[in-house]
Design an enzyme around this catalytic site. Structure first.
Site, PDB file in Angstrom:
ATOM      1  N   TRP A  74       0.911  -1.188  -0.041  1.00 15.11           N
ATOM      2  CA  TRP A  74       0.094   0.020  -0.093  1.00 15.11           C
ATOM      3  C   TRP A  74       0.913   1.156  -0.029  1.00 15.11           C
ATOM      4  O   TRP A  74       1.761   1.498   0.895  1.00 15.11           O
ATOM      5  CB  TRP A  74      -0.943  -0.058   1.290  1.00 15.11           C
ATOM      6  CG  TRP A  74      -2.046   0.925   1.349  1.00 15.11           C
ATOM      7  CD1 TRP A  74      -3.281   0.755   0.616  1.00 15.11           C
ATOM      8  CD2 TRP A  74      -1.863   2.312   2.049  1.00 15.11           C
ATOM      9  NE1 TRP A  74      -3.926   2.000   1.036  1.00 15.11           N
ATOM     10  CE2 TRP A  74      -3.085   2.813   1.964  1.00 15.11           C
ATOM     11  CE3 TRP A  74      -0.879   3.001   2.878  1.00 15.11           C
ATOM     12  CZ2 TRP A  74      -3.409   4.106   2.167  1.00 15.11           C
ATOM     13  CZ3 TRP A  74      -1.294   4.182   3.265  1.00 15.11           C
ATOM     14  CH2 TRP A  74      -2.440   4.662   3.064  1.00 15.11           C
ATOM     15  N   ASN A 100       6.508  -3.726   6.082  1.00 16.34           N
ATOM     16  CA  ASN A 100       5.335  -2.992   6.345  1.00 16.34           C
ATOM     17  C   ASN A 100       5.671  -1.891   7.374  1.00 16.34           C
ATOM     18  O   ASN A 100       6.191  -2.145   8.493  1.00 16.34           O
ATOM     19  CB  ASN A 100       4.524  -3.839   6.930  1.00 16.34           C
ATOM     20  CG  ASN A 100       2.993  -3.060   7.277  1.00 16.34           C
ATOM     21  OD1 ASN A 100       2.904  -1.929   7.067  1.00 16.34           O
ATOM     22  ND2 ASN A 100       2.316  -3.972   8.287  1.00 16.34           N
ATOM     23  N   GLY A 101       5.575  -0.724   6.934  1.00 15.69           N
ATOM     24  CA  GLY A 101       5.715   0.526   7.998  1.00 15.69           C
ATOM     25  C   GLY A 101       6.328   1.769   7.277  1.00 15.69           C
ATOM     26  O   GLY A 101       6.185   1.733   5.961  1.00 15.69           O
ATOM     27  N   GLU A 506     -21.405   7.948  10.688  1.00 17.32           N
ATOM     28  CA  GLU A 506     -20.988   6.787  10.063  1.00 17.32           C
ATOM     29  C   GLU A 506     -21.768   6.340   8.893  1.00 17.32           C
ATOM     30  O   GLU A 506     -20.952   5.765   8.084  1.00 17.32           O
ATOM     31  CB  GLU A 506     -21.400   5.709  11.366  1.00 17.32           C
ATOM     32  CG  GLU A 506     -21.011   4.323  10.799  1.00 17.32           C
ATOM     33  CD  GLU A 506     -19.617   4.004  10.660  1.00 17.32           C
ATOM     34  OE1 GLU A 506     -18.687   4.911  10.589  1.00 17.32           O
ATOM     35  OE2 GLU A 506     -19.324   2.700  10.151  1.00 17.32           O
ATOM     36  N   LYS A 510     -19.642   5.319   5.540  1.00 16.84           N
ATOM     37  CA  LYS A 510     -19.850   4.170   4.700  1.00 16.84           C
ATOM     38  C   LYS A 510     -19.970   4.472   3.374  1.00 16.84           C
ATOM     39  O   LYS A 510     -19.561   3.878   2.558  1.00 16.84           O
ATOM     40  CB  LYS A 510     -21.031   3.375   5.288  1.00 16.84           C
ATOM     41  CG  LYS A 510     -20.863   2.618   6.598  1.00 16.84           C
ATOM     42  CD  LYS A 510     -19.997   1.607   6.603  1.00 16.84           C
ATOM     43  CE  LYS A 510     -18.352   1.730   7.011  1.00 16.84           C
ATOM     44  NZ  LYS A 510     -18.007   2.016   8.146  1.00 16.84           N
ATOM     45  N   GLU A 513     -16.987   5.797   1.321  1.00 14.62           N
ATOM     46  CA  GLU A 513     -15.569   4.885   1.260  1.00 14.62           C
ATOM     47  C   GLU A 513     -15.885   3.959   0.333  1.00 14.62           C
ATOM     48  O   GLU A 513     -15.128   3.355  -0.356  1.00 14.62           O
ATOM     49  CB  GLU A 513     -15.249   4.093   2.617  1.00 14.62           C
ATOM     50  CG  GLU A 513     -16.080   3.591   3.549  1.00 14.62           C
ATOM     51  CD  GLU A 513     -15.353   3.203   4.880  1.00 14.62           C
ATOM     52  OE1 GLU A 513     -14.399   3.335   4.846  1.00 14.62           O
ATOM     53  OE2 GLU A 513     -16.139   2.626   5.879  1.00 14.62           O
ATOM     54  N   HIS A 529     -26.512  26.847   9.938  1.00 12.05           N
ATOM     55  CA  HIS A 529     -25.282  27.807   9.916  1.00 12.05           C
ATOM     56  C   HIS A 529     -24.359  27.746   9.105  1.00 12.05           C
ATOM     57  O   HIS A 529     -23.163  28.145   9.160  1.00 12.05           O
ATOM     58  CB  HIS A 529     -24.592  27.398  11.432  1.00 12.05           C
ATOM     59  CG  HIS A 529     -25.621  27.772  12.603  1.00 12.05           C
ATOM     60  ND1 HIS A 529     -26.176  28.740  12.898  1.00 12.05           N
ATOM     61  CD2 HIS A 529     -26.489  26.690  13.497  1.00 12.05           C
ATOM     62  CE1 HIS A 529     -26.901  28.586  14.127  1.00 12.05           C
ATOM     63  NE2 HIS A 529     -27.144  27.397  14.144  1.00 12.05           N
ATOM     64  N   LYS A 629      -7.446  -2.163   5.522  1.00 13.57           N
ATOM     65  CA  LYS A 629      -8.155  -2.664   6.693  1.00 13.57           C
ATOM     66  C   LYS A 629      -7.459  -2.419   7.943  1.00 13.57           C
ATOM     67  O   LYS A 629      -8.082  -2.567   9.033  1.00 13.57           O
ATOM     68  CB  LYS A 629      -8.413  -4.073   6.676  1.00 13.57           C
ATOM     69  CG  LYS A 629      -9.419  -4.854   7.656  1.00 13.57           C
ATOM     70  CD  LYS A 629     -10.920  -4.106   7.529  1.00 13.57           C
ATOM     71  CE  LYS A 629     -11.793  -4.875   8.352  1.00 13.57           C
ATOM     72  NZ  LYS A 629     -13.131  -4.005   8.630  1.00 13.57           N
TER      73      LYS A 629
HETATM   74  C1  F6R Z   1     -14.241   2.629   7.989  1.00 12.03           C
HETATM   75  C2  F6R Z   1     -13.135   2.064   8.808  1.00 12.03           C
HETATM   76  C3  F6R Z   1     -12.064   2.769   9.206  1.00 12.03           C
HETATM   77  C4  F6R Z   1     -11.374   2.332  10.544  1.00 12.03           C
HETATM   78  C5  F6R Z   1     -10.153   3.275  10.887  1.00 12.03           C
HETATM   79  C6  F6R Z   1      -9.775   2.856  12.371  1.00 12.03           C
HETATM   80  O1  F6R Z   1     -15.278   1.602   7.512  1.00 12.03           O
HETATM   81  O2  F6R Z   1     -12.949   0.824   8.995  1.00 12.03           O
HETATM   82  O3  F6R Z   1     -12.670   4.154   9.351  1.00 12.03           O
HETATM   83  O4  F6R Z   1     -12.484   2.604  11.484  1.00 12.03           O
HETATM   84  O5  F6R Z   1      -9.236   3.152   9.867  1.00 12.03           O
HETATM   85  O6  F6R Z   1      -9.188   1.479  12.166  1.00 12.03           O
HETATM   86  P1  F6R Z   1      -9.371   0.403  13.461  1.00 12.03           P
HETATM   87  O7  F6R Z   1     -10.793   0.243  14.164  1.00 12.03           O
HETATM   88  O8  F6R Z   1      -8.850  -0.700  13.154  1.00 12.03           O
HETATM   89  O9  F6R Z   1      -8.383   1.247  14.368  1.00 12.03           O
END
Ligand code: F6R
Length: 634
Positions: A74, A100-101, A506, A510, A513, A529, A629
């Site tokens: 990524w 990774n990092g 939220e 959703k 994204e 406002h 994720k």
């Molecule tokens: C949206 C989503 C992200 C995570 C965010 C934090 O659907 O999943 O906004 O909520 O990247 O991730 P976590 O929960 O793993 O710390």
């Protein structure tokens, strides 16, 4: 986010590496690659884009190597091009590294190596690592190290030069019987098989091979050989760690007939809430018996005793769950609570208040910002008198994750593994975690009458069947409605108030994204406002209007939007539908519910609406572009 795999054993490594990478796909990536050791050389194959591109290339070049590493990338440093994909090799192509990092001081090391004649093929920070190892290895013989210790020692010297948060897997053609794996603030787990060993960024990806896993800790360097695994620290001392057995079922990570993981996970929510209730609600607690024990088996004393203040740190969807948590902790348990983005809190922490509980909320358990914010909170309070010291609690579904290791206690939400990048069931489960915490605190502090606590618990018990009702009765109508927005709609506004404002946030997240439709959420009272200027007949407005203390207010705010020609979609209760029908053009209805627990129902139709809009648009619902994720970089 980037994912790492590694294999050493008796089987063909490439197949195992590719299937390991497939299990990491859900984390989000833009290129991939594998490197194996064959006939004394590194064989490295990489491809831009989806894994099938890599698989296609590999099928043209099948090899029987029994050791290898792989990576899904990524992009952080350098575009998602093949030359930037991992593994990266040293100039002589003897060493391969996946990372990774982020290596923060890579530029300095790169300049130093360049001055010694090293050439670089990519724009990445990672490429300095194999070259630095190669440079260090040059002196291994002079250091009189036995051959078996040389690669490990070179990696050890190298990682001591690196600054940043990273996990690494390394192979070297001159040491064809070892993989070196390193963890420094980015996750990495080792799987123990019969005469074979695996490494992976995500323990769930190890499940098809073994349940015996070891999550490395920060500062661990593991040497994997066909004979076993040895763990060392950065100083070179051998340390003991023991694998544990995961009780997860690999079936949890299958689609089970659903078109997408996200849809499957939406439908898993009744079961998730049921498990939460069975785990945490004490069935023997009855308000009229004046019980002297908590209605919630959460066992968080002493970290939740004598609290004056709670601060919650999270990102994204977890931050939205935290906002519902704040509402509950203040309105039900009566404890002043703040919610911060973890990425902001890290660099502008709040003044220190005594007797503070700090809660990190995360579905991956690995979010770099959340972990760093919690660690910095621990560090800045260390050494102060006891009442100022950090008490850290994690709310997560990943009990084996990094966050669980750094916190004093966790509330395991039992949501299991979530594969769809857009969080659904983990959000609902995190929210349940906050109900349990606030009910426990409310009881122990006698913040509200026991009879009210019992009423809330009774309401929560109905939630699983109420979610089922929504899924059974609304799915077709929501899918039909989704068609209206799949082609021309470019913007959406979501509004809500009180405990349902986070649901508006939220719902908007959703939608943006997974459908890539621009969406914003506002507290309904804030529209006038400023944001109301955005409205016209092309901008639909979704109003979360659950009966209760702010229902009439939300309806009035929705009317204001309607007067600006916006198409109005209401999320409300079925019993309210006739009356609300005068206001809304379309309605997404949920069963009758106490306002205090209504967010767990009002979110369901919004998840479904986003899902169907994205699915109708033919988008990659489970792996939306640019998203990951598990966000393991800052
Ligand atoms: C949206 C989503 C992200 C995570 C965010 C934090 O659907 O999943 O906004 O909520 O990247 O991730 P976590 O929960 O793993 O710390």
């Amino acid at each position: 986010m980037c994912g790492i795999v590694g294999y050493i054993g008796t089987q063909a490594a490439t197949d195992i590496l590719i299937s390991g990478l497939e299990r990491l796909e859900y984390r989000g990536y833009d290129s991939a690659g594998v490197a194996t050791i064959l006939e004394g050389n590194i064989n490295c194959i990489k491809a831009k884009g989806k894994l099938y591109n890599l698989r296609e290339k590999i099928e043209r070049d099948v090899n029987p190597a029994q050791i290898g590493i792989g990576h899904t990338r990524w992009a952080t440093h350098g575009k998602p091009e093949e030359r930037n994909a991992h593994p990266h090799l040293d100039m002589e192509k003897r060493i391969a590294v996946v990372q990774n990092g982020i290596i923060e001081n890579y530029q300095q090391i790169r300049d130093e190596l360049k001055s010694k004649g090293y050439e670089f093929r990519s724009e990445t920070d990672t490429e300095v690592i194999p070259n630095l190892i190669a440079e260090v290895l040059k002196t291994a013989e002079e250091d009189f190290l036995p051959r078996y210790a040389r690669l490990l020692a070179a990696v050890q010297k190298t990682v001591n030069r690196l600054k940043g948060a990273f996990a690494l897997a390394i192979i070297c053609a001159d040491y064809p019987e070892e993989i070196i794996a390193v963890r420094q603030q980015a996750p990495l787990a080792i799987g123990f098989g019969q005469g074979e060993f695996f490494c992976n960024s995500d323990v769930t990806a190890l499940l098809p091979h073994t349940r015996a896993v070891l999550s490395l800790e920060n500062g661990d360097i593991a040497k994997l050989t066909p004979l076993g695994v040895e763990i060392y620290n950065f100083a070179g001392d051998r340390i003991s760690r023991f694998p544990r057995t995961l009780d997860w079922n690999p079936v949890q990570t299958e689609k089970q007939g659903f078109r997408h993981y996200m849809l499957k996970e939406i439908y898993e929510q009744p079961a998730v809430v049921r498990t939460c209730l069975d785990t945490y609600i004490n069935p023997n607690w009855h308000a009229d018996e004046n019980p002297d024990f908590s209605p919630v088996n959460i066992g968080l004393s002493p970290i939740t005793d004598d609290l004056e203040h709670i601060q919650i740190l999270a990102c994204g969807t977890s931050w939205h769950a935290a906002l519902i948590g704040k509402y509950l902790l203040e309105q039900v348990a009566g404890i002043p609570t703040t919610v911060d983005y973890a990425s902001e809190f890290r660099y502008s922490p709040k003044p220190i208040i005594p007797n503070t509980l700090t809660i990190g909320v995360t579905q991956s358990g690995e979010t770099a910002d959340t972990i760093a914010a919690l660690e910095s909170e621990r560090a800045r309070r260390a050494g102060l008198e006891p009442k100022f010291q950090a008490k850290l609690l994690a709310i997560t579904n990943r009990a084996e994750s990094s966050i669980a290791q750094i916190c004093d206690r966790i509330i395991d939400t039992h949501a299991g593994i979530e594969i769809g990048v857009a969080a659904t069931k983990t959000f609902v489960a995190q929210t349940m975690g906050f109900y349990f915490l606030s009910l426990d605190l409310a009881y122990r502090r006698q913040a509200i009458p026991n009879s009210r606590i019992e009423e809330i618990i009774e309401g929560l018990r109905h939630i699983p069947s109420q979610i089922e009702t929504i899924l059974d009765t609304q799915a077709d109508a929501i899918e039909e409605l989704a068609h209206d927005f799949a082609t021309e709609t470019e913007d959406f506004i979501f509004i809500g108030r009180g405990i349902n404002f986070p649901i508006a946030l939220e719902g908007a997240l959703k939608l943006k994204e997974i459908s890539y439709i621009h969406a914003e959420a506002y507290p309904a009272g804030e529209m006038k406002h400023g944001p109301i200027a955005l409205l016209d007949n092309k901008v639909p407005v979704v109003a979360v209007a659950m009966p209760g203390s702010v229902y009439e207010k939300v309806i009035s705010n929705a009317q204001e939007a309607k007067a600006r020609d916006a198409r109005l979609i209401g999320v409300t209760t079925a019993m309210n539908a006739t009356e609300a029908g005068h206001t809304f053009d379309d309605m997404l209805t949920v069963p009758e519910v106490d306002e205090l627990i209504s967010p767990i129902l009002s979110i369901i139709p919004l998840q479904m609406l986003s899902y169907h809009i994205a699915a109708i648009k033919g988008l990659d619902v489970d792996q939306p572009r640019n998203l990951a994720k598990s966000v393991t970089v800052e």
